[in-house]
Write an enzyme that holds these catalytic residues in place. Structure first.
Site, PDB file in Angstrom:
ATOM      1  N   SER A  39       0.852  -1.313   0.082  1.00  0.00           N
ATOM      2  CA  SER A  39       0.135   0.081   0.053  1.00  0.00           C
ATOM      3  C   SER A  39       1.076   1.216   0.006  1.00  0.00           C
ATOM      4  CB  SER A  39      -0.966   0.047   1.215  1.00  0.00           C
ATOM      5  OG  SER A  39      -1.728  -1.286   1.209  1.00  0.00           O
ATOM      6  N   ARG A  92       0.084  -8.525  -4.891  1.00  0.00           N
ATOM      7  CA  ARG A  92       0.192  -9.361  -3.627  1.00  0.00           C
ATOM      8  C   ARG A  92      -1.090  -9.962  -3.231  1.00  0.00           C
ATOM      9  NH1 ARG A  92       2.952  -5.946   0.908  1.00  0.00           N
ATOM     10  NH2 ARG A  92       4.640  -7.051   0.754  1.00  0.00           N
ATOM     11  N   HIS A  94      -2.675 -11.282  -0.050  1.00  0.00           N
ATOM     12  CA  HIS A  94      -2.458 -11.334   1.466  1.00  0.00           C
ATOM     13  C   HIS A  94      -3.050 -12.646   2.227  1.00  0.00           C
ATOM     14  CE1 HIS A  94      -2.566  -7.251   0.294  1.00  0.00           C
ATOM     15  NE2 HIS A  94      -1.446  -6.935   1.228  1.00  0.00           N
ATOM     16  N   GLU A 193      -5.362  -4.353  14.917  1.00  0.00           N
ATOM     17  CA  GLU A 193      -4.956  -5.069  15.962  1.00  0.00           C
ATOM     18  C   GLU A 193      -5.614  -4.162  17.049  1.00  0.00           C
ATOM     19  OE1 GLU A 193      -2.417  -3.891  14.086  1.00  0.00           O
ATOM     20  OE2 GLU A 193      -2.421  -5.920  13.263  1.00  0.00           O
TER      21      GLU A 193
HETATM   22  O1  LIG Z   1       0.055  -5.003   1.283  1.00  0.00           O
HETATM   23  P1  LIG Z   1       0.011  -4.229   2.614  1.00  0.00           P
HETATM   24  O2  LIG Z   1       0.683  -4.939   3.800  1.00  0.00           O
HETATM   25  O3  LIG Z   1       0.858  -2.879   2.300  1.00  0.00           O
HETATM   26  O4  LIG Z   1      -1.552  -3.885   2.901  1.00  0.00           O
HETATM   27  C1  LIG Z   1      -1.907  -3.230   4.164  1.00  0.00           C
HETATM   28  C2  LIG Z   1      -1.972  -3.810   5.069  1.00  0.00           C
HETATM   29  C3  LIG Z   1      -3.448  -4.751   4.819  1.00  0.00           C
HETATM   30  O5  LIG Z   1      -3.149  -5.453   3.785  1.00  0.00           O
HETATM   31  C4  LIG Z   1      -4.014  -3.539   4.512  1.00  0.00           C
HETATM   32  C5  LIG Z   1      -4.844  -2.903   5.929  1.00  0.00           C
HETATM   33  O6  LIG Z   1      -5.344  -1.553   5.553  1.00  0.00           O
HETATM   34  O7  LIG Z   1      -3.241  -2.499   3.796  1.00  0.00           O
HETATM   35  N1  LIG Z   2      -1.908  -5.137  11.198  1.00  0.00           N
HETATM   36  C1  LIG Z   2      -2.006  -3.826  10.854  1.00  0.00           C
HETATM   37  N2  LIG Z   2      -2.184  -3.494   9.421  1.00  0.00           N
HETATM   38  C2  LIG Z   2      -1.832  -2.365   8.851  1.00  0.00           C
HETATM   39  N3  LIG Z   2      -1.658  -1.729   7.425  1.00  0.00           N
HETATM   40  C3  LIG Z   2      -1.925  -0.599   7.665  1.00  0.00           C
HETATM   41  N4  LIG Z   2      -2.239  -0.027   8.896  1.00  0.00           N
HETATM   42  C4  LIG Z   2      -2.011  -1.153   9.500  1.00  0.00           C
HETATM   43  C5  LIG Z   2      -2.203  -1.403  11.087  1.00  0.00           C
HETATM   44  O1  LIG Z   2      -2.362  -0.409  11.909  1.00  0.00           O
HETATM   45  N5  LIG Z   2      -2.178  -2.661  11.605  1.00  0.00           N
END
Ligand SMILES: O=P(O)(O)O[C@@H]1C[C@H](O)[C@@H](CO)O1
Ligand SMILES: Nc1nc2[nH]cnc2c(=O)[nH]1
Length: 278
Positions: A39, A92, A94, A193
């Site tokens: 992200s 990706r 998840h 969390e």
């Molecule tokens: O792929 P990432 O880890 O950047 O995505 C973040 C973590 C979760 O998948 C999502 C939660 O907001 O964004």
């Molecule tokens: N687990 C987790 N993933 C995130 N991805 C973006 N923000 C968060 C967060 O606060 N916790």
């Protein structure tokens, strides 16, 4: 006689198939570096160099269409200054999407089969350090696997010392000396969390909490890749943040930080390629 049609394919063979499919489709024999765009990091691809190839991810065996906002759905190959080839894993999967741990690390295994020796992992995550405002990039120095799962099975004992390669972290810090470092803890997700879990993470030594990256880094280490990990702090973690969390905030923080992240990630990848040319 067991009916193999119902057997799940061997994940390592599936990665070989995927790498061969990429070779066939792109006409490119091998790549040097693979990067996974989390992200907020998707803007880096355009700054890497010349795009040689692009395909929707689900055209390649074992890849899924991404189901998370802020993630694109393509696999792309770039040639960067100096001639190195970079595979951009813009799709990706998840762990929380429920396709299993092997689907989560399939991109990493495919990159290794396709010749990569270095993997750069990026993500958006929660920060436990109040100095890290949303939009701050942080270098990952180590991780805590809180998913209760592992991509590695059987009597294959894999060491995780320096799993985030010190040489690569030095290169990243030479690109941006202001980079802070942190320990990233992967939760199963898709829940964020609870405040109590964030405090537990702090007690356990984590300063970043997320839902990706760790299982991918473990699979990369098993495949013998050097690994560099970047987090984008998109929000203060629950209980530290004064407001409840939501994914729109994560995507928005990523969008706002995109220009700086794109420069940091592309410059670091160029520097890694240059250093390995020596
Ligand atoms: O792929 P990432 O880890 O950047 O995505 C973040 C973590 C979760 O998948 C999502 C939660 O907001 O964004
Ligand atoms: N687990 C987790 N993933 C995130 N991805 C973006 N923000 C968060 C967060 O606060 N916790």
């Amino acid at each position: 006689m067991t009916d193999n049609a119902h057997m799940t394919p061997d994940p390592y063979l599936l990665a070989k198939d995927a790498a061969n499919a990429l070779r066939e489709a792109s006409g490119i024999e091998r790549i040097d570096i693979a990067v996974t765009l989390g992200s907020g990091w998707s803007g880096a691809a355009e700054l890497l160099g010349t795009e040689l190839f692009s395909t929707p991810a689900d055209a390649i065996p074992g890849f899924q269409k991404p189901s998370v906002k802020g993630h694109v759905g393509t696999l792309r190959i770039f040639e960067i200054p100096g001639g190195a080839r970079v595979l951009v894993l813009g799709a990706r999967t998840h762990y929380y999407e429920g396709h299993g741990v092997n689907a989560t690390v399939h991109g990493v295994r495919t990159a290794a089969e396709f010749g990569a020796t270095t993997l750069v992992l990026t993500n958006g995550c929660g920060g436990l350090n109040e100095q890290w405002k949303p939009g701050s990039p942080v270098l990952i120095t180590d991780h805590i696997n809180f998913t209760g799962d592992s991509p590695i099975t059987g009597a294959t004992f894999v060491d995780q010392t320096d799993i985030y390669t010190p040489r690569l972290r030095e290169i990243a810090k030479s690109v941006d000396p202001s980079l802070d470092e942190g320990i990233y803890m992967q939760f199963r997700g898709p829940f964020y969390e609870s405040p109590a879990e964030v405090q537990m993470a702090r007690v356990l030594g984590a300063s970043l909490v997320g839902m990706s990256t760790v299982l991918e880094a473990m699979a990369a280490r098993e495949a013998g890749l050097d690994v560099l990990g970047f987090s984008l702090v998109t929000n203060l973690a629950a209980g530290i943040s004064p407001t409840p969390l939501n994914h729109e905030e994560v995507v928005e923080a990523g969008r706002a930080a995109a220009p700086r992240l794109a420069k940091l990630l592309s410059s670091t990848i160029h520097a890694i390629a240059k250093e390995s040319d020596r």
